[in-house]
Write a protein that holds these residues in place. Structure first.
Motif, PDB file in Angstrom:
ATOM      1  N   GLU A   1       0.816  -1.215   0.000  1.00  0.00           N
ATOM      2  CA  GLU A   1       0.000   0.000   0.000  1.00  0.00           C
ATOM      3  C   GLU A   1       0.850   1.265   0.000  1.00  0.00           C
ATOM      4  O   GLU A   1       0.450   2.293  -0.535  1.00  0.00           O
ATOM      5  CB  GLU A   1      -0.915   0.026   1.232  1.00  0.00           C
ATOM      6  CG  GLU A   1      -2.014  -1.000   1.223  1.00  0.00           C
ATOM      7  CD  GLU A   1      -2.797  -0.990   2.528  1.00  0.00           C
ATOM      8  OE1 GLU A   1      -2.989   0.103   3.104  1.00  0.00           O
ATOM      9  OE2 GLU A   1      -3.205  -2.072   2.976  1.00  0.00           O
ATOM     10  N   HIS A   2       2.000   1.203   0.651  1.00  0.00           N
ATOM     11  CA  HIS A   2       2.882   2.371   0.799  1.00  0.00           C
ATOM     12  C   HIS A   2       4.306   1.969   0.389  1.00  0.00           C
ATOM     13  O   HIS A   2       5.158   1.730   1.244  1.00  0.00           O
ATOM     14  CB  HIS A   2       2.871   2.870   2.247  1.00  0.00           C
ATOM     15  CG  HIS A   2       1.521   3.257   2.745  1.00  0.00           C
ATOM     16  ND1 HIS A   2       0.945   4.470   2.445  1.00  0.00           N
ATOM     17  CD2 HIS A   2       0.626   2.588   3.496  1.00  0.00           C
ATOM     18  CE1 HIS A   2      -0.250   4.531   3.008  1.00  0.00           C
ATOM     19  NE2 HIS A   2      -0.465   3.399   3.644  1.00  0.00           N
TER      20      HIS A   2
ATOM     21  N   ASN B   1       6.940   3.436  -0.573  1.00  0.00           N
ATOM     22  CA  ASN B   1       8.105   4.246  -0.202  1.00  0.00           C
ATOM     23  C   ASN B   1       8.459   4.146   1.275  1.00  0.00           C
ATOM     24  O   ASN B   1       9.541   4.559   1.685  1.00  0.00           O
ATOM     25  CB  ASN B   1       7.868   5.717  -0.549  1.00  0.00           C
ATOM     26  CG  ASN B   1       7.716   5.916  -2.038  1.00  0.00           C
ATOM     27  OD1 ASN B   1       8.329   5.213  -2.822  1.00  0.00           O
ATOM     28  ND2 ASN B   1       6.891   6.861  -2.420  1.00  0.00           N
TER      29      ASN B   1
ATOM     30  N   GLY C   1       7.131   1.851   5.193  1.00  0.00           N
ATOM     31  CA  GLY C   1       6.610   0.549   5.618  1.00  0.00           C
ATOM     32  C   GLY C   1       7.521  -0.141   6.612  1.00  0.00           C
ATOM     33  O   GLY C   1       8.161   0.496   7.442  1.00  0.00           O
TER      34      GLY C   1
ATOM     35  N   ILE D   1       2.342   5.001   8.343  1.00  0.00           N
ATOM     36  CA  ILE D   1       1.325   6.027   8.541  1.00  0.00           C
ATOM     37  C   ILE D   1       0.339   5.530   9.593  1.00  0.00           C
ATOM     38  O   ILE D   1      -0.139   4.395   9.520  1.00  0.00           O
ATOM     39  CB  ILE D   1       0.564   6.321   7.221  1.00  0.00           C
ATOM     40  CG1 ILE D   1       1.533   6.776   6.128  1.00  0.00           C
ATOM     41  CG2 ILE D   1      -0.554   7.330   7.446  1.00  0.00           C
ATOM     42  CD1 ILE D   1       2.189   8.105   6.360  1.00  0.00           C
TER      43      ILE D   1
ATOM     44  N   ILE E   1       8.680  12.568   2.747  1.00  0.00           N
ATOM     45  CA  ILE E   1       7.282  12.253   2.480  1.00  0.00           C
ATOM     46  C   ILE E   1       6.443  13.464   2.878  1.00  0.00           C
ATOM     47  O   ILE E   1       6.328  13.782   4.059  1.00  0.00           O
ATOM     48  CB  ILE E   1       6.825  10.997   3.264  1.00  0.00           C
ATOM     49  CG1 ILE E   1       7.800   9.835   3.084  1.00  0.00           C
ATOM     50  CG2 ILE E   1       5.404  10.622   2.882  1.00  0.00           C
ATOM     51  CD1 ILE E   1       7.926   9.292   1.696  1.00  0.00           C
TER      52      ILE E   1
END
Length: 162
Positions: A55-56, A58, A60, A80, A116
């Protein structure tokens, strides 16, 4: 992603043995879950981490290895957890404690978070008795926010605005 001495990469299923060695170690998990994880719990957790990584891409959950000999050092995460907020975390194999790897991992994750745009606040949750992690977080610029609990265990919450 790399730091001075470490390589960071997303987990794959082939990393199960290293991850299980980490999370099944009672000394390692004493200040995280209060107990070592079982094999089935570890498989479920590894799959969830890989799903988050998809899902992420960049950020994790990262397997951390020594850059020079490829030995498994530990686990780290930058995930996140809310609007403009992410959590960092790190867990090291005992043979790598007190070698500066915690600081190196935290610094690398903070630098990644700064890249980010949607991350404005970082938090870290540690066992209040984990003096080593407290020193790492404070050295990196985190400030104690409050003491509470985390899934029924005592927890110290630290925060950093980036």
């Amino acid at each position: 992603m790399n730091s001075e001495r470490l390589n960071f990469r997303h987990y794959t299923l082939s990393d199960f043995d290293d991850y299980f060695k980490l999370v099944s170690n009672p000394d390692v998990m004493k200040m995280i879950t209060g107990r070592p994880l079982l094999e089935n719990e570890t498989r479920e957790r590894l799959q969830k981490m890989m799903n988050i990584n998809e899902e992420h891409p960049n950020i994790g959950h990262f397997k951390v290895s020594n850059k020079f000999d490829s030995n498994f050092v530990g686990h780290s995460k930058l995930v996140i957890i809310g609007k403009n907020e992410a959590e960092i975390g790190y867990v090291l194999m005992p043979e790598h404690w007190r070698k500066g790897y915690g600081n190196e991992i935290a610094k690398t994750l903070i630098n990644l978070a700064k890249e980010i745009d949607e991350i404005q606040t970082l938090i870290a949750i540690i066992d209040p008795e984990n003096i080593g992690s407290k020193r790492i977080l404070e050295k990196q610029g985190f400030l104690w926010d409050y003491d509470g609990d985390y899934f029924g265990l005592p927890a110290a919450y630290y925060k950093m605005e980036i």
